[in-house]
Design a protein around this motif. Sequence first.
Motif, PDB file in Angstrom:
ATOM      1  N   GLN A 155       9.714  30.535  76.569  1.00 25.28           N
ATOM      2  CA  GLN A 155       9.679  31.094  75.214  1.00 25.28           C
ATOM      3  C   GLN A 155       8.379  31.891  75.001  1.00 25.28           C
ATOM      4  O   GLN A 155       8.385  32.971  74.419  1.00 25.28           O
ATOM      5  CB  GLN A 155       9.772  29.954  74.186  1.00 25.28           C
ATOM      6  N   ASP A 159       8.287  35.786  74.052  1.00 19.54           N
ATOM      7  CA  ASP A 159       7.615  36.269  72.843  1.00 19.54           C
ATOM      8  C   ASP A 159       6.534  37.296  73.191  1.00 19.54           C
ATOM      9  O   ASP A 159       6.367  38.303  72.498  1.00 19.54           O
ATOM     10  CB  ASP A 159       6.998  35.095  72.061  1.00 19.54           C
ATOM     11  N   ARG A 193      -0.340  29.203  68.436  1.00 15.11           N
ATOM     12  CA  ARG A 193       0.805  28.308  68.224  1.00 15.11           C
ATOM     13  C   ARG A 193       0.859  27.217  69.291  1.00 15.11           C
ATOM     14  O   ARG A 193       1.332  26.127  69.073  1.00 15.11           O
ATOM     15  CB  ARG A 193       2.103  29.137  68.234  1.00 15.11           C
ATOM     16  N   TRP A 194       0.408  27.556  70.513  1.00 15.24           N
ATOM     17  CA  TRP A 194       0.502  26.613  71.625  1.00 15.24           C
ATOM     18  C   TRP A 194      -0.867  26.099  72.082  1.00 15.24           C
ATOM     19  O   TRP A 194      -0.970  25.459  73.139  1.00 15.24           O
ATOM     20  CB  TRP A 194       1.207  27.280  72.811  1.00 15.24           C
TER      21      TRP A 194
ATOM     22  N   THR B 185      14.754  31.430  68.066  1.00 12.39           N
ATOM     23  CA  THR B 185      13.601  30.520  68.063  1.00 12.39           C
ATOM     24  C   THR B 185      12.338  31.284  67.665  1.00 12.39           C
ATOM     25  O   THR B 185      11.530  30.803  66.857  1.00 12.39           O
ATOM     26  CB  THR B 185      13.416  29.883  69.466  1.00 12.39           C
ATOM     27  N   ALA B 186      12.173  32.466  68.225  1.00 10.05           N
ATOM     28  CA  ALA B 186      10.987  33.282  67.917  1.00 10.05           C
ATOM     29  C   ALA B 186      10.992  33.652  66.425  1.00 10.05           C
ATOM     30  O   ALA B 186       9.949  33.619  65.765  1.00 10.05           O
ATOM     31  CB  ALA B 186      10.972  34.543  68.776  1.00 10.05           C
ATOM     32  N   GLN B 188      12.428  31.961  63.954  1.00  4.85           N
ATOM     33  CA  GLN B 188      12.119  30.748  63.177  1.00  4.85           C
ATOM     34  C   GLN B 188      10.612  30.478  63.187  1.00  4.85           C
ATOM     35  O   GLN B 188      10.039  30.102  62.165  1.00  4.85           O
ATOM     36  CB  GLN B 188      12.855  29.530  63.762  1.00  4.85           C
ATOM     37  N   SER B 189       9.975  30.671  64.353  1.00  2.00           N
ATOM     38  CA  SER B 189       8.524  30.450  64.445  1.00  2.00           C
ATOM     39  C   SER B 189       7.780  31.431  63.561  1.00  2.00           C
ATOM     40  O   SER B 189       6.799  31.075  62.905  1.00  2.00           O
ATOM     41  CB  SER B 189       8.026  30.642  65.882  1.00  2.00           C
ATOM     42  N   LYS B 192       8.181  30.355  60.009  1.00  2.00           N
ATOM     43  CA  LYS B 192       7.428  29.112  59.785  1.00  2.00           C
ATOM     44  C   LYS B 192       5.935  29.407  59.592  1.00  2.00           C
ATOM     45  O   LYS B 192       5.261  28.768  58.783  1.00  2.00           O
ATOM     46  CB  LYS B 192       7.628  28.192  61.000  1.00  2.00           C
ATOM     47  N   ARG B 193       5.455  30.391  60.385  1.00  2.00           N
ATOM     48  CA  ARG B 193       4.032  30.735  60.310  1.00  2.00           C
ATOM     49  C   ARG B 193       3.627  31.144  58.890  1.00  2.00           C
ATOM     50  O   ARG B 193       2.507  30.973  58.461  1.00  2.00           O
ATOM     51  CB  ARG B 193       3.718  31.863  61.304  1.00  2.00           C
ATOM     52  N   ARG B 216      12.488  24.451  56.855  1.00  2.00           N
ATOM     53  CA  ARG B 216      11.682  24.813  58.026  1.00  2.00           C
ATOM     54  C   ARG B 216      10.493  23.909  58.219  1.00  2.00           C
ATOM     55  O   ARG B 216       9.863  23.540  57.283  1.00  2.00           O
ATOM     56  CB  ARG B 216      11.239  26.282  57.883  1.00  2.00           C
TER      57      ARG B 216
END
Lengths: 216, 216
Positions: A155, A159, A193-194, B185-186, B188-189, B192-193, B216
């Motif tokens: 992922q 991204d 984020r990670w 997924t990207a 949603q992230s 969310k941010r 979320r």
Amino acid sequence: MSRNRYARDFIVDRATELAGRLGLSAISTGSVARELACPKSSVFHHFPHKHQLQLGVLEAVTRELARQVVHPALQHPPGLPRLDQLVSGWIAWDGNCDYAGGCLFIATATEFDDRPGPVRDHLVRLYQLWQHLLDSMVRAAVTRGELRPDTDRPQFIHDLHGILLAYHHTARLLEDPDARRRALTAYQSLVKRWTAIPPPRDAGSGVTAAPLAAER
Amino acid sequence: MSRNRYARDFIVDRATELAGRLGLSAISTGSVARELACPKSSVFHHFPHKHQLQLGVLEAVTRELARQVVHPALQHPPGLPRLDQLVSGWIAWDGNCDYAGGCLFIATATEFDDRPGPVRDHLVRLYQLWQHLLDSMVRAAVTRGELRPDTDRPQFIHDLHGILLAYHHTARLLEDPDARRRALTAYQSLVKRWTAIPPPRDAGSGVTAAPLAAER
């Protein structure tokens, strides 16, 4: 360098320039011979098939990417410092690309994504190599504690790829002067984020968080 | 529909199909006449200049984007529900695109980003309209308290654009079966941010967080 090799490189050089202007699919024995103002047979002697000429162009651009982006990044310490350098190097390369058509990889990807054959196959292999390279850097960042152990590496790479594509598009088509800043901001957000949470200072484990992880 | 209009639409229809296979720059009075097996003058009668034919193709694709992606999204409530629908609609459209060359906008953007002229100008205007549409949805999400008041809207739109480009690339060139899941997924992230933190339940202000923000 043998005379043969010299002639071959010269042809590829002009073909690359032509591909930058008109797209890789415009490259053929005929179009390159016209560009060089030489008989078609001279080009044909080195590249009997059109796709060999197109693969020659892709190989030349790959060598440049390695020279200008990958090798300089490998001079930096493994993990995030190396990845940071790869990303900023790629952006600089794409932004200042000599080829009028911008980074040929991106243009060629949309041009050939629906044309089965040796060019598409080679392009897929190149992208897989690129993903593999990014993955090795992300993995090193995880091993060194800069990124979280549960980092979703595919992922992350997906991204990051989107960030680079958006940069290309924003800078080239929209000519947005903020393109580079936007891309770097997006990259910082992705890393954040990670990012591993550094252990508390009084943990006494002797392990210190990597400097880059602490900065973010 | 007048006979003239019918003929015009028929030409654009075949030109769009051809552009999907060979790229928009392959579209000319000659190539479309060959495709239609009709005299060049028949195409020329409706499109005296090559760029008019290319603009006709872009307009046809824009109408399809509006019909298949934008109008369905506008049926949803403003803010995040509408944006969610636009994003998933775009992904479905790009993934199932009838045009063999994938979403023509993306292919054309890299094809024409360095070719000044009416096609590039029109493409830039279309992208600005698209950005404007996304911005109005993000702004509505901020106004409705779904996204934080300090949401960096241009950055949000830039990042979303990267997600869509990466989807196109991952699905089309790399044929990755996870492309859609990765893109969602990207997205949603990204949301969310910038998601607003819902007010505490006992705040007693009478204001409730929007359902999507809470999820979320």
